[in-house]
Write a protein that holds these residues in place. Structure first.
Motif, PDB file in Angstrom:
ATOM      1  N   GLY A  78       0.822  -1.192   0.000  1.00 59.41           N
ATOM      2  CA  GLY A  78       0.000   0.000   0.000  1.00 59.41           C
ATOM      3  C   GLY A  78       0.858   1.244   0.000  1.00 59.41           C
ATOM      4  N   HIS A  79       2.067   1.130  -0.595  1.00 58.20           N
ATOM      5  CA  HIS A  79       3.017   2.224  -0.471  1.00 58.20           C
ATOM      6  C   HIS A  79       2.511   3.495  -1.140  1.00 58.20           C
ATOM      7  CE1 HIS A  79       6.875   3.136   1.112  1.00 58.20           C
ATOM      8  NE2 HIS A  79       7.285   3.674   0.001  1.00 58.20           N
ATOM      9  N   ALA A  80       1.709   3.349  -2.195  1.00 49.77           N
ATOM     10  CA  ALA A  80       1.208   4.529  -2.896  1.00 49.77           C
ATOM     11  C   ALA A  80       0.333   5.371  -1.979  1.00 49.77           C
ATOM     12  CB  ALA A  80       0.428   4.122  -4.139  1.00 49.77           C
ATOM     13  N   GLY A  81      -0.239   4.756  -0.943  1.00 48.08           N
ATOM     14  CA  GLY A  81      -1.026   5.520   0.018  1.00 48.08           C
ATOM     15  C   GLY A  81      -0.189   6.626   0.644  1.00 48.08           C
ATOM     16  N   PHE A  82       1.065   6.298   0.988  1.00 46.72           N
ATOM     17  CA  PHE A  82       1.949   7.310   1.578  1.00 46.72           C
ATOM     18  C   PHE A  82       2.287   8.389   0.562  1.00 46.72           C
ATOM     19  CE2 PHE A  82       3.268   3.349   3.894  1.00 46.72           C
ATOM     20  CZ  PHE A  82       2.559   3.653   5.031  1.00 46.72           C
ATOM     21  N   LEU A  83       2.513   7.944  -0.670  1.00 46.39           N
ATOM     22  CA  LEU A  83       2.787   8.896  -1.751  1.00 46.39           C
ATOM     23  C   LEU A  83       1.655   9.907  -1.852  1.00 46.39           C
ATOM     24  CD1 LEU A  83       4.203   9.389  -4.778  1.00 46.39           C
ATOM     25  CD2 LEU A  83       2.187   8.132  -5.452  1.00 46.39           C
ATOM     26  N   ALA A  84       0.422   9.393  -1.860  1.00 46.59           N
ATOM     27  CA  ALA A  84      -0.722  10.281  -2.024  1.00 46.59           C
ATOM     28  C   ALA A  84      -0.881  11.190  -0.818  1.00 46.59           C
ATOM     29  CB  ALA A  84      -1.990   9.455  -2.228  1.00 46.59           C
ATOM     30  N   VAL A  85      -0.701  10.639   0.383  1.00 46.31           N
ATOM     31  CA  VAL A  85      -0.853  11.467   1.575  1.00 46.31           C
ATOM     32  C   VAL A  85       0.169  12.596   1.561  1.00 46.31           C
ATOM     33  CG1 VAL A  85      -0.539  11.493   4.057  1.00 46.31           C
ATOM     34  CG2 VAL A  85      -1.917   9.727   3.019  1.00 46.31           C
ATOM     35  N   GLY A  86       1.426  12.257   1.290  1.00 43.34           N
ATOM     36  CA  GLY A  86       2.462  13.289   1.223  1.00 43.34           C
ATOM     37  C   GLY A  86       2.142  14.323   0.173  1.00 43.34           C
ATOM     38  N   GLY A  87       1.702  13.850  -0.994  1.00 47.21           N
ATOM     39  CA  GLY A  87       1.395  14.765  -2.085  1.00 47.21           C
ATOM     40  C   GLY A  87       0.258  15.698  -1.736  1.00 47.21           C
ATOM     41  N   TYR A  88      -0.801  15.138  -1.164  1.00 52.20           N
ATOM     42  CA  TYR A  88      -1.956  15.969  -0.849  1.00 52.20           C
ATOM     43  C   TYR A  88      -1.649  16.965   0.270  1.00 52.20           C
ATOM     44  CZ  TYR A  88      -5.495  14.166  -3.942  1.00 52.20           C
ATOM     45  OH  TYR A  88      -6.222  13.887  -5.057  1.00 52.20           O
ATOM     46  N   VAL A  89      -0.933  16.502   1.298  1.00 53.00           N
ATOM     47  CA  VAL A  89      -0.606  17.429   2.387  1.00 53.00           C
ATOM     48  C   VAL A  89       0.260  18.564   1.868  1.00 53.00           C
ATOM     49  CG1 VAL A  89       0.675  17.674   4.533  1.00 53.00           C
ATOM     50  CG2 VAL A  89      -0.873  15.743   4.225  1.00 53.00           C
ATOM     51  N   ALA A  90       1.315  18.198   1.113  1.00 52.95           N
ATOM     52  CA  ALA A  90       2.210  19.235   0.602  1.00 52.95           C
ATOM     53  C   ALA A  90       1.461  20.166  -0.352  1.00 52.95           C
ATOM     54  CB  ALA A  90       3.394  18.589  -0.099  1.00 52.95           C
ATOM     55  N   GLY A  91       0.651  19.581  -1.220  1.00 58.13           N
ATOM     56  CA  GLY A  91      -0.096  20.393  -2.178  1.00 58.13           C
ATOM     57  C   GLY A  91      -1.033  21.350  -1.482  1.00 58.13           C
ATOM     58  N   SER A  92      -1.725  20.833  -0.469  1.00 58.84           N
ATOM     59  CA  SER A  92      -2.658  21.680   0.262  1.00 58.84           C
ATOM     60  C   SER A  92      -1.918  22.826   0.943  1.00 58.84           C
ATOM     61  CB  SER A  92      -3.400  20.831   1.286  1.00 58.84           C
ATOM     62  OG  SER A  92      -4.316  21.596   1.988  1.00 58.84           O
ATOM     63  N   ILE A  93      -0.742  22.534   1.502  1.00 57.66           N
ATOM     64  CA  ILE A  93       0.012  23.593   2.189  1.00 57.66           C
ATOM     65  C   ILE A  93       0.463  24.658   1.195  1.00 57.66           C
ATOM     66  CG2 ILE A  93       2.163  24.111   3.389  1.00 57.66           C
ATOM     67  CD1 ILE A  93       1.815  21.518   4.898  1.00 57.66           C
ATOM     68  N   THR A  94       1.019  24.236   0.053  1.00 56.59           N
ATOM     69  CA  THR A  94       1.497  25.271  -0.868  1.00 56.59           C
ATOM     70  C   THR A  94       0.329  26.032  -1.482  1.00 56.59           C
ATOM     71  OG1 THR A  94       1.767  23.535  -2.482  1.00 56.59           O
ATOM     72  CG2 THR A  94       3.764  24.409  -1.521  1.00 56.59           C
ATOM     73  N   TYR A  95      -0.750  25.298  -1.814  1.00 59.78           N
ATOM     74  CA  TYR A  95      -1.867  25.972  -2.479  1.00 59.78           C
ATOM     75  C   TYR A  95      -2.505  26.996  -1.550  1.00 59.78           C
ATOM     76  CZ  TYR A  95      -6.233  26.586  -5.051  1.00 59.78           C
ATOM     77  OH  TYR A  95      -7.293  27.110  -5.730  1.00 59.78           O
ATOM     78  N   TYR A  96      -2.929  26.525  -0.355  1.00 59.66           N
ATOM     79  CA  TYR A  96      -3.606  27.464   0.541  1.00 59.66           C
ATOM     80  C   TYR A  96      -2.624  28.384   1.255  1.00 59.66           C
ATOM     81  CZ  TYR A  96      -7.821  25.002  -0.563  1.00 59.66           C
ATOM     82  OH  TYR A  96      -8.866  24.469  -1.246  1.00 59.66           O
ATOM     83  N   GLY A  97      -1.399  27.878   1.478  1.00 55.71           N
ATOM     84  CA  GLY A  97      -0.369  28.732   2.074  1.00 55.71           C
ATOM     85  C   GLY A  97      -0.029  29.896   1.160  1.00 55.71           C
ATOM     86  N   SER A  98      -0.015  29.639  -0.159  1.00 60.25           N
ATOM     87  CA  SER A  98       0.288  30.722  -1.092  1.00 60.25           C
ATOM     88  C   SER A  98      -0.769  31.807  -1.024  1.00 60.25           C
ATOM     89  CB  SER A  98       0.368  30.189  -2.527  1.00 60.25           C
ATOM     90  OG  SER A  98       1.406  29.274  -2.636  1.00 60.25           O
ATOM     91  N   PHE A  99      -2.034  31.373  -0.886  1.00 62.16           N
ATOM     92  CA  PHE A  99      -3.094  32.368  -0.705  1.00 62.16           C
ATOM     93  C   PHE A  99      -2.843  33.197   0.542  1.00 62.16           C
ATOM     94  CE2 PHE A  99      -5.993  29.890  -3.510  1.00 62.16           C
ATOM     95  CZ  PHE A  99      -6.314  30.943  -4.353  1.00 62.16           C
ATOM     96  N   ALA A 100      -2.519  32.515   1.630  1.00 64.10           N
ATOM     97  CA  ALA A 100      -2.357  33.223   2.904  1.00 64.10           C
ATOM     98  C   ALA A 100      -1.151  34.151   2.860  1.00 64.10           C
ATOM     99  CB  ALA A 100      -2.204  32.206   4.028  1.00 64.10           C
ATOM    100  N   LEU A 101      -0.037  33.682   2.213  1.00 56.42           N
ATOM    101  CA  LEU A 101       1.192  34.460   2.275  1.00 56.42           C
ATOM    102  C   LEU A 101       1.310  35.460   1.129  1.00 56.42           C
ATOM    103  CD1 LEU A 101       3.719  31.675   3.255  1.00 56.42           C
ATOM    104  CD2 LEU A 101       2.797  33.458   4.720  1.00 56.42           C
TER     105      LEU A 101
END
Lengths: 457, 313
Positions: A78-101
């Motif tokens: 189930g290794h791709a699960g970690f890939l997706a979690v990392g991707g989504y967390v990082a993506g969410s941070i940059t996407y919404y973080g960019s709005f905030a910053l």
């Protein structure tokens, strides 16, 4: 009796050596990254740079899976699960973080970011890149936490059963991501929404494509270098040897006092961390729309295939196999030019060289014949010849009869996988490493010279 | 009440199909101790082959069902038998060519080979001159007119045929495994391969037979699935992958390696999924299945009917 760690502490180590030990991998990562971004990328076309980027991400994934599958011997599908979690967390941070910053979700590229490079006159380093780095690490850490959660069932479960649980985990991650709100919030919506709901709006089943596109050859290859060095050092360390002992025989390891659960959970956490980093890099790549399918088990299988083809437990084998598995289907897409074939030749030569270099190294597996194997070199040459001739014949036949090989590339790939498993079940390198080979010894001694000089304990 | 009955009907239909497919997983695991990931592709193959056979057969007979109507009653069984025979043959071939050379190899290698076979079947099926990449409608072999209704729940002949065929095949398998000589040989091989071989059981032949049996049951599963939903998705569609995974989960939940466990597990997973999606949240139907898998494994690692394996030093 003092533990291994205590005894290692007895060996005096100068502060300078310690600093050097931390510094040179970082420096090497920066140098390789900058070379990839400013020398390699500028000299090749966009399509090839995308491919080289994919290869880099695949290497990180394969090496991370090697840590759990190859070192601790716990079979994770189930290794791709970690890939997706990392991707989504990082993506969410940059996407919404960019709005905030910065007020918008666009990427503010510096000279090191962006697959196709930044615009003329871009700043050397930008705040957006800092956010990206933070997001990558955060994605990795969240994935690592999940890795601990997934690793815990290994208290009770072994072998296939644990594998099935990891598979279930990956599928659950996939479905849960599908359930997230499908609308990415705009600036006004963010202001109106509840703070907790914002970072969870990551596109649901529609995918998360609007992540700022920071990933570049610099970021990927710097991460590749760090991952490889980490895995190498882990394998040499007492932690790594404890992991290897679990792989060889869990019951025996436990009887010898190895805390098996502890090391298994560590293995999962470390592997998940790097998979999360790879996911973050993947999410920020141009042309990629992160989607729940990336957590599915087909993606996990791709990674497992790389690890098994490379040889279970071999870091360098996994890296080489990752490159081949990512590149070979692409190659079959355009087989008619001879130049592309020259490109195939290079990875083939790398494998050939690796096998050649290892010919001088006794195989240290249990129960194996020790000493120099005189047949290793001819066998490697013949194998290489057969592969290259086979591919050439295939390309020739395809051209002669006007068959478009790209329609069949996945079939050929599946066949190659089956044949490989039957004819060379231990994978390309088996449990050995490229640097075990005689040719690499001077290089290795240079970097680890400290061990032979200083110690008097 | 009607919702309850409707859910029960749907869940039992799906559950019996899961059970049918789970049997193939569990038999192979019982004997060779590896997860045959190519099994779900045999299901797909069974579904598509029955579509192709049915279309060809009806064309040969000169029957045109495009305007509606149902084929003669004997067409369905003929299609099913042919599809099962074809898939049995394919299963036999796969075992001979891909898995037999790996007898005694590490289990991971066999698993990767199974993934390879799965990729091969999926991608070959997607070729334009084989099955193509677009969904197709299977000719209506069995009437879907309402037979009778309980409350508002309509029971069609089709429903009865799907569930009935699945149950009949499971009963036949039960008889075969527990009351015939070859069945006893299968159980012996599954209990201990080496001893079985020493006692004079032709192990290779038994394994081949197991594959033929499992693959033809998978073909039946594919055929019934196609009948039930009437539209058949392209060979690499995610819904097929999920069908295979859930059937596999059913096998594990029931106790992998245990034939009765697979049947029980299939029905249990079908019911769980059906009731969960009707009464809790339809979007999370896959989550229930996989969460149940993890829970069962954590609480009773051998599955409901399985025995936990004690590792000896």
């Amino acid at each position: 009796m003092a533990s291994l760690q205590d005894r290692a502490n007895l060996v005096p180590q100068s502060p300078l050596a310690a600093a050097w030990r931390v510094f040179w991998p970082l420096a090497l990562a920066l140098v390789v990254g900058v070379l990839m971004q400013h020398q390699v990328r500028t000299n090749i076309d966009a399509y090839s740079s995308k491919q080289i980027l994919d290869v880099g991400i695949a290497i990180i994934l394969a090496v991370s899976l090697t840590i759990v599958n190859g070192f601790t011997g716990q079979f994770s599908i189930g290794h791709a699960g970690f890939l997706a979690v990392g991707g989504y967390v990082a993506g969410s941070i940059t996407y919404y973080g960019s709005f905030a910053l910065f007020g918008s979700a666009g990427a503010t590229l510096g000279t090191m970011s962006g697959l196709y490079g930044a615009k003329e006159g871009a700043a050397f380093v930008t705040g957006g890149e800092g956010l990206f780095l933070f997001a990558l690490l955060a994605g990795g850490l969240v994935a690592a936490l999940l890795g601990v959660v997934v690793g815990l069932p290994s208290l009770r479960l072994r072998g296939d059963y644990l594998a099935i649980v990891t598979l279930g985990f990956g599928e659950i991650v996939r479905v849960l991501i599908q359930q997230t709100p499908q609308v990415l919030m705009s600036k006004d919506a963010i202001a109106a929404a509840k703070p907790l709901a914002v970072p969870l709006s990551v596109g649901g089943s529609l995918g998360f494509g609007n992540v700022p596109k920071y990933t570049s050859l610099f970021w990927v290859y710097a991460a590749v270098v760090l991952t490889l060095i980490f895995a190498y050092r882990l394998k040499q360390s007492s932690t790594g040897r404890a992991m290897l002992s679990i792989r060889e025989d869990e019951i025996a390891a436990e009887a010898m006092g190895v805390k098996t659960t502890y090391y298994k959970v560590w293995g999962f956490a470390i592997a998940a961390f790097f998979a999360g980093i790879a996911g973050g890099l993947y999410a920020h790549t141009i042309g990629i729309s992160l989607s729940p399918v990336d957590a599915g088990f087909q993606k996990s299988f791709d990674i497992i295939i790389m690890v098994v083809l490379g040889g279970l437990g071999s870091i360098s084998g996994a890296a080489i196999a990752a490159a081949i598995v990512t590149y070979l289907p692409e190659l079959l897409r355009t087989p008619d030019t001879l130049m592309k074939f020259a490109v195939v030749g290079v990875p083939m030569l790398v494998i050939g060289g690796a096998l050649l270099a290892m010919a001088g190294k006794p195989d240290q597996g249990p129960g194996k014949k020790r000493g120099h194997d005189p047949r290793a070199f001819p066998r490697a040459v013949i194998g290489l010849g057969v592969i290259i001739t086979g591919l050439s014949i295939l390309a020739f036949v395809a051209k002669r009869f006007g068959i478009n090989l790209s329609d069949y590339r996945l079939i050929l790939f599946a066949l190659a996988l089956i044949v490989m498993m039957i004819t060379r079940p231990q994978g390309l390198l088996g449990v050995r490493e490229l640097w075990d080979g005689a040719l690499y010894r001077p290089l290795r001694d240079f970097f680890t010279a400290r061990r032979h000089k200083g110690g008097t304990a | 009440m009607d919702t309850l009955l409707q859910t029960l009907k749907d869940a039992l239909t799906i559950g019996s199909l899961y059970a049918l497919i789970a049997l193939g997983y569990t038999m192979v695991y019982g004997i060779l101790k590896f997860i045959n990931f190519a099994h779900s592709d045999i299901v797909v193959l069974g579904g598509w082959l029955s579509l192709v056979i049915a279309t060809k057969l009806l064309a040969w007979l000169g029957v045109d069902l495009a305007a509606g109507g149902v084929a003669a009653w004997w067409v369905g069984p003929v299609v099913l038998t042919l599809a099962m025979a074809c898939c049995g043959l394919i299963g036999f071939t796969i075992e001979r060519l891909a898995y037999k050379p790996l007898r005694g190899a590490p289990r991971l290698n066999v698993l990767i080979t199974a993934i390879g076979v799965s990729l091969l079947l999926q991608n070959s099926g997607q070729l334009q001159f084989i099955f193509g990449t677009s969904p197709r409608k299977i000719p209506s072999l069995i009437s879907d007119a309402t037979l009778f209704s309980i409350g508002d729940v309509q029971v069609r002949l089709l429903d009865l045929v799907v569930v009935g065929t699945a149950l009949a095949l499971m009963l036949a398998l039960e008889y075969l495994v527990f009351h015939t000589k070859i069945g006893r040989a299968m159980r012996a091989v599954s209990y201990d391969v080496r001893t079985a071989g020493l006692m004079g059981i032709p192990v290779d032949r038994v394994i081949s037979f197991t594959f033929i049996l499992g693959s033809s049951l998978a073909a039946a599963g594919g055929f019934l699935w196609a009948l039930n939903f009437s539209v058949i998705k392209q060979p690499a569609d995610t819904s097929w992958v999920l069908l295979g995974l859930k059937a596999f989960v059913a096998a594990v939940v029931g106790g992998i390696g245990n034939v009765r466990g697979a049947m029980l597990g299939g029905l249990a997973i079908g019911l769980l999924e059906g009731f969960g999606s009707t009464y809790v949240n339809p979007a999370l139907r896959d989550v229930y299945v996989f969460a149940a898998l993890i829970l069962v494994l954590l609480v009773k690692p051998g599955g409901i009917l399985g025995k936990a394996v004690v590792e000896k030093v």
